[in-house]
Scaffold this motif. Structure first.
Motif, PDB file in Angstrom:
ATOM      1  N   ALA A   1       2.275   4.335 -10.276  1.00  0.00           N
ATOM      2  CA  ALA A   1       1.780   3.330  -9.341  1.00  0.00           C
ATOM      3  C   ALA A   1       1.839   1.945  -9.972  1.00  0.00           C
ATOM      4  O   ALA A   1       1.818   1.796 -11.193  1.00  0.00           O
ATOM      5  N   PRO A   2       1.898   0.905  -9.143  1.00  0.00           N
ATOM      6  CA  PRO A   2       1.787  -0.467  -9.660  1.00  0.00           C
ATOM      7  C   PRO A   2       0.511  -0.632 -10.480  1.00  0.00           C
ATOM      8  O   PRO A   2      -0.464   0.100 -10.280  1.00  0.00           O
ATOM      9  N   ILE A   3       0.533  -1.613 -11.393  1.00  0.00           N
ATOM     10  CA  ILE A   3      -0.675  -1.886 -12.184  1.00  0.00           C
ATOM     11  C   ILE A   3      -1.375  -3.170 -11.751  1.00  0.00           C
ATOM     12  O   ILE A   3      -2.493  -3.433 -12.159  1.00  0.00           O
ATOM     13  N   HIS A   4      -0.695  -3.961 -10.918  1.00  0.00           N
ATOM     14  CA  HIS A   4      -1.337  -5.177 -10.405  1.00  0.00           C
ATOM     15  C   HIS A   4      -0.628  -5.581  -9.125  1.00  0.00           C
ATOM     16  O   HIS A   4       0.548  -5.266  -8.931  1.00  0.00           O
ATOM     17  N   LEU A   5      -1.377  -6.288  -8.282  1.00  0.00           N
ATOM     18  CA  LEU A   5      -0.743  -6.936  -7.132  1.00  0.00           C
ATOM     19  C   LEU A   5      -1.541  -8.175  -6.788  1.00  0.00           C
ATOM     20  O   LEU A   5      -2.714  -8.301  -7.123  1.00  0.00           O
ATOM     21  N   GLY A   6      -0.878  -9.114  -6.137  1.00  0.00           N
ATOM     22  CA  GLY A   6      -1.549 -10.367  -5.793  1.00  0.00           C
ATOM     23  C   GLY A   6      -1.350 -11.409  -6.875  1.00  0.00           C
ATOM     24  O   GLY A   6      -0.281 -11.494  -7.477  1.00  0.00           O
TER      25      GLY A   6
ATOM     26  N   VAL B   1       2.295   1.972  -3.372  1.00  0.00           N
ATOM     27  CA  VAL B   1       1.341   2.647  -4.273  1.00  0.00           C
ATOM     28  C   VAL B   1       1.393   4.156  -4.026  1.00  0.00           C
ATOM     29  O   VAL B   1       1.440   4.961  -4.971  1.00  0.00           O
ATOM     30  N   GLN B   2       1.394   4.536  -2.736  1.00  0.00           N
ATOM     31  CA  GLN B   2       1.410   5.971  -2.422  1.00  0.00           C
ATOM     32  C   GLN B   2       2.683   6.635  -2.930  1.00  0.00           C
ATOM     33  O   GLN B   2       2.647   7.707  -3.537  1.00  0.00           O
TER      34      GLN B   2
ATOM     35  N   THR C   1       2.881   6.685  -6.844  1.00  0.00           N
ATOM     36  CA  THR C   1       1.895   7.591  -7.437  1.00  0.00           C
ATOM     37  C   THR C   1       2.485   8.991  -7.618  1.00  0.00           C
ATOM     38  O   THR C   1       2.110   9.719  -8.537  1.00  0.00           O
TER      39      THR C   1
ATOM     40  N   ILE D   1       0.843  -1.199   0.000  1.00  0.00           N
ATOM     41  CA  ILE D   1       0.000   0.000   0.000  1.00  0.00           C
ATOM     42  C   ILE D   1       0.880   1.251   0.000  1.00  0.00           C
ATOM     43  O   ILE D   1       0.649   2.193  -0.759  1.00  0.00           O
TER      44      ILE D   1
ATOM     45  N   LEU E   1       2.992 -10.155  -0.880  1.00  0.00           N
ATOM     46  CA  LEU E   1       2.266 -10.084  -2.149  1.00  0.00           C
ATOM     47  C   LEU E   1       3.243  -9.663  -3.249  1.00  0.00           C
ATOM     48  O   LEU E   1       4.009  -8.712  -3.056  1.00  0.00           O
TER      49      LEU E   1
END
Lengths: 261, 261
Positions: free
Chosen positions: A187-192, A175-176, A179, A172, A218
């Motif tokens: 920002a990331p485009i996918h996670l998990g 991402v911040q 961004t 998380i 993750l």
């Protein structure tokens, strides 16, 4: 070679042939760039491809046709000699790898410089996050995905992603942080779950090296600067030059200047 | 009752007893608040608890002791009558649920107003995301976790979270959107595996209702305004008043004003 070199001094060493290897970890704090050089009659399509796909292809600067300078990125730049290593492509195939492209230069060549993950990795580390590929001293793992790029002229393909594993709270936070840096993949485009974007085996990257993923982490995926190289492989322009992997242009721009806030 | 009512008009209807049910979906665009009222000799500890735990307890306003006004949140406010329903606690136990607290008012009471998830849910929906609890017209699922709160005076406990499931790309977008709203719980604090934060069964929330989690979705967890209520249960102040679930203070503040950028 120390990390205290200025970007101008490092470019001078590279130009003189004293430094011919990769640039990761050098000139900390300064933006490094992926490079693509194309003939003018292919350049507009590539520019449109970057415009249409800003996350994998964040364009930081481009030259006039025939010019080896991009003054907004680096003073006294000569793109023909200021990167440690270059790949020469003909019809989409690598035909040579050289430390200087003066012999290949043409008056119709346009140079594109694209943002690279080194900038956001620095921001993640500065925030206290462990970037696994750096901790394990390997190349970041990169994967082909099923995420389509927007087609632009003769350029098309799917997105290549880089992966860094994090605990959820750090994911998380990443991402911040990222961004703030839309011009270096953002920002990331996918996670998990990797399968959701077409990655069959997270331990077998298509490019780079596998890294450890610890219990409870993750995988977090960013659009990657290898994406345009894959698009170039498909488009097969008659002539093209790129940097060799890890052998980037080191600019005079501070990473912090790319933060939008 | 229509959603076109102004907050002042809705508060007037509530004060007059015409509206005694929950406030969700009313006065769209305006901030709603969780409320905690404590005697002055407990108020400093609670203020410190909010300060120490801003994600579950984002303090938007507080009154002077004995005052029923909080001018920065709502004009002509009377906290004794302007919420639809109140819970009265003695020694940590609910002893009554009423629509007006004039009979319980004391000159030593301090009122705290805390941000609530309605504000960020509106921002998520405005961006095109589906908020599952709203789509399924149920209360958001909430869970006790093993994430400790920072202790402050007599207040302590673990964090309660609310959960909304999203596809990974929307989960990433939700981090970006909610980061703009730190005073209404801010960015998620966890996503992915619920067990990592001590949630045994995602289909059995401790508060609220279960929601569907579709194939390929990640549960995304936000710090929740029920956290201070759990801290109050543990601390057992001799006297305390809260809003009843879903029966919030509707303020004159626009949600957009809470965005930090």
């Amino acid at each position: 070679m120390t990390t205290e070199l200025t970007p101008a001094a490092l470019r001078q060493r590279i130009r003189s042939g004293e430094h011919t290897t990769n640039t990761s970890g050098l000139c900390n704090g300064f933006v490094q760039c992926n490079m693509v050089i194309l003939p003018k009659d292919w350049a507009t399509d590539f520019l449109k491809f970057c415009q249409a796909n800003p996350k994998p292809c964040p364009l930081l600067g481009m030259s006039e046709a025939g010019s080896w300078e991009i003054p907004e990125l680096a003073a006294n730049l000569d793109v023909r000699s200021d990167l440690p290593s270059y790949k020469i492509f003909e019809d989409g195939q690598v035909v040579n790898e050289v430390t200087d492209i003066a012999d290949y230069w043409r008056d119709d060549l346009v140079t594109f410089m694209l943002g690279c993950s080194f900038s956001f990795e620095e921001a993640l580390i500065a925030d206290g996050l462990e970037v696994r590929n750096i901790a394990e001293d390997v190349n970041v793992p990169m994967y082909r995905t099923n995420i389509p790029c927007r087609t632009a002229g003769r350029f098309s393909g799917t997105t290549v992603v880089s992966m860094r594993p994090f605990q959820a709270a750090d994911a998380i936070r990443s991402v911040q942080i990222c961004t703030r840096f839309p011009s270096v993949h953002g920002a990331p485009i996918h996670l998990g779950d990797p399968e959701l974007i077409g990655i069959e085996d997270i331990n077998k990257p298509d490019f780079g090296d596998a890294v450890s993923i610890h219990e409870g982490e993750l995988p977090v995926f960013w659009a990657c600067g290898v994406t345009p190289q894959v698009a170039l492989e498909h488009a097969k322009p008659p002539f093209c030059i790129t940097h060799s992997p890890g052998c980037m242009l080191v600019t005079d721009i501070r990473n912090s200047k790319l933060a939008i806030m």
